[in-house]
Design a protein around this motif. Structure first.
Motif, PDB file in Angstrom:
ATOM      1  N   ASP A 181      21.448  29.374  35.166  1.00  0.00           N
ATOM      2  CA  ASP A 181      21.325  29.384  33.545  1.00  0.00           C
ATOM      3  C   ASP A 181      22.116  28.294  33.669  1.00  0.00           C
ATOM      4  O   ASP A 181      22.961  27.700  34.421  1.00  0.00           O
ATOM      5  N   ASN A 182      22.833  27.360  32.029  1.00  0.00           N
ATOM      6  CA  ASN A 182      23.583  26.703  32.222  1.00  0.00           C
ATOM      7  C   ASN A 182      25.900  27.400  32.594  1.00  0.00           C
ATOM      8  O   ASN A 182      25.553  28.151  32.231  1.00  0.00           O
ATOM      9  N   ALA A 183      26.116  26.320  33.371  1.00  0.00           N
ATOM     10  CA  ALA A 183      27.221  26.841  33.526  1.00  0.00           C
ATOM     11  C   ALA A 183      28.050  27.886  33.073  1.00  0.00           C
ATOM     12  O   ALA A 183      28.532  28.343  32.868  1.00  0.00           O
ATOM     13  N   ALA A 184      28.343  26.436  31.519  1.00  0.00           N
ATOM     14  CA  ALA A 184      29.116  26.392  30.532  1.00  0.00           C
ATOM     15  C   ALA A 184      28.832  28.207  30.571  1.00  0.00           C
ATOM     16  O   ALA A 184      29.880  28.612  29.807  1.00  0.00           O
ATOM     17  N   ASP A 185      27.635  28.176  30.111  1.00  0.00           N
ATOM     18  CA  ASP A 185      27.359  29.670  29.140  1.00  0.00           C
ATOM     19  C   ASP A 185      27.322  30.714  30.470  1.00  0.00           C
ATOM     20  O   ASP A 185      27.270  31.973  29.620  1.00  0.00           O
ATOM     21  N   SER A 186      26.990  30.327  31.185  1.00  0.00           N
ATOM     22  CA  SER A 186      27.310  31.718  31.865  1.00  0.00           C
ATOM     23  C   SER A 186      28.658  31.880  32.237  1.00  0.00           C
ATOM     24  O   SER A 186      29.072  32.891  32.418  1.00  0.00           O
ATOM     25  N   LEU A 187      29.833  30.817  32.310  1.00  0.00           N
ATOM     26  CA  LEU A 187      31.490  31.232  32.758  1.00  0.00           C
ATOM     27  C   LEU A 187      31.445  32.227  31.193  1.00  0.00           C
ATOM     28  O   LEU A 187      32.543  32.985  31.084  1.00  0.00           O
ATOM     29  N   GLN A 188      30.828  31.415  29.457  1.00  0.00           N
ATOM     30  CA  GLN A 188      31.283  31.928  28.298  1.00  0.00           C
ATOM     31  C   GLN A 188      30.657  33.178  28.762  1.00  0.00           C
ATOM     32  O   GLN A 188      32.030  34.431  28.387  1.00  0.00           O
ATOM     33  N   ASN A 189      29.722  33.437  28.575  1.00  0.00           N
ATOM     34  CA  ASN A 189      29.587  35.068  29.149  1.00  0.00           C
ATOM     35  C   ASN A 189      30.150  36.553  29.946  1.00  0.00           C
ATOM     36  O   ASN A 189      29.954  36.882  29.725  1.00  0.00           O
ATOM     37  N   THR A 190      30.185  35.378  31.165  1.00  0.00           N
ATOM     38  CA  THR A 190      31.659  35.782  32.045  1.00  0.00           C
ATOM     39  C   THR A 190      32.637  36.176  30.976  1.00  0.00           C
ATOM     40  O   THR A 190      33.179  37.097  32.178  1.00  0.00           O
ATOM     41  N   THR A 191      33.079  35.658  30.834  1.00  0.00           N
ATOM     42  CA  THR A 191      34.815  35.864  30.232  1.00  0.00           C
ATOM     43  C   THR A 191      34.102  37.208  29.525  1.00  0.00           C
ATOM     44  O   THR A 191      35.236  37.415  29.251  1.00  0.00           O
ATOM     45  N   LEU A 192      33.496  36.433  28.610  1.00  0.00           N
ATOM     46  CA  LEU A 192      33.043  37.747  27.425  1.00  0.00           C
ATOM     47  C   LEU A 192      33.497  38.987  28.060  1.00  0.00           C
ATOM     48  O   LEU A 192      33.548  40.183  27.410  1.00  0.00           O
ATOM     49  N   ALA A 193      32.508  39.396  28.697  1.00  0.00           N
ATOM     50  CA  ALA A 193      31.888  40.974  29.484  1.00  0.00           C
ATOM     51  C   ALA A 193      33.445  41.360  30.161  1.00  0.00           C
ATOM     52  O   ALA A 193      33.758  41.884  30.358  1.00  0.00           O
ATOM     53  N   VAL A 194      34.241  39.695  30.760  1.00  0.00           N
ATOM     54  CA  VAL A 194      35.293  40.446  31.472  1.00  0.00           C
ATOM     55  C   VAL A 194      36.452  41.240  30.350  1.00  0.00           C
ATOM     56  O   VAL A 194      36.825  41.812  30.546  1.00  0.00           O
ATOM     57  N   ARG A 195      37.254  40.724  29.534  1.00  0.00           N
ATOM     58  CA  ARG A 195      37.872  40.432  28.503  1.00  0.00           C
ATOM     59  C   ARG A 195      37.410  42.117  27.588  1.00  0.00           C
ATOM     60  O   ARG A 195      38.254  42.327  27.656  1.00  0.00           O
ATOM     61  N   GLU A 196      36.240  42.693  27.716  1.00  0.00           N
ATOM     62  CA  GLU A 196      35.458  43.294  26.909  1.00  0.00           C
ATOM     63  C   GLU A 196      36.031  44.590  27.986  1.00  0.00           C
ATOM     64  O   GLU A 196      35.719  45.203  27.475  1.00  0.00           O
ATOM     65  N   TRP A 197      35.268  44.671  29.155  1.00  0.00           N
ATOM     66  CA  TRP A 197      36.061  45.387  29.853  1.00  0.00           C
ATOM     67  C   TRP A 197      36.940  45.624  30.362  1.00  0.00           C
ATOM     68  O   TRP A 197      37.779  46.628  30.602  1.00  0.00           O
TER      69      TRP A 197
END
Length: 75
Positions: A39-55
């Motif tokens: 996907d868009n690299a910035a969107d992918s990084l933002q989604n990954t960051t959000l997931a890691v913070r929630e985990w």
């Protein structure tokens, strides 16, 4: 938001409060694939960051005794 649902449900379960999950405000369309550049690299990084913070939040709540499971499932 939908990404908070596992933590929210675990907190309600710990308090012995019956609730029905109704996730809203999805951050993705569900069409995304795994990988930084699918996907868009910035969107992918933002989604990954959000997931890691929630985990991390789930594990922290579990270690502190606020929830019973680090990764609660449905039902």
């Amino acid at each position: 938001s939908a990404f908070h649902m596992p933590r929210s449900m675990a907190l309600f379960r710990k308090a012995d409060f019956a609730v029905v999950a109704w996730p809203v405000d999805y951050r993705t369309s569900g069409e995304e694939g795994i990988g930084l550049f699918r996907d868009n690299a910035a969107d992918s990084l933002q989604n990954t960051t959000l997931a890691v913070r929630e985990w991390i939040g789930l594990v922290a709540y579990w270690l502190s005794g606020r929830i019973d499971q680090p990764f609660p499932g449905p039902g």
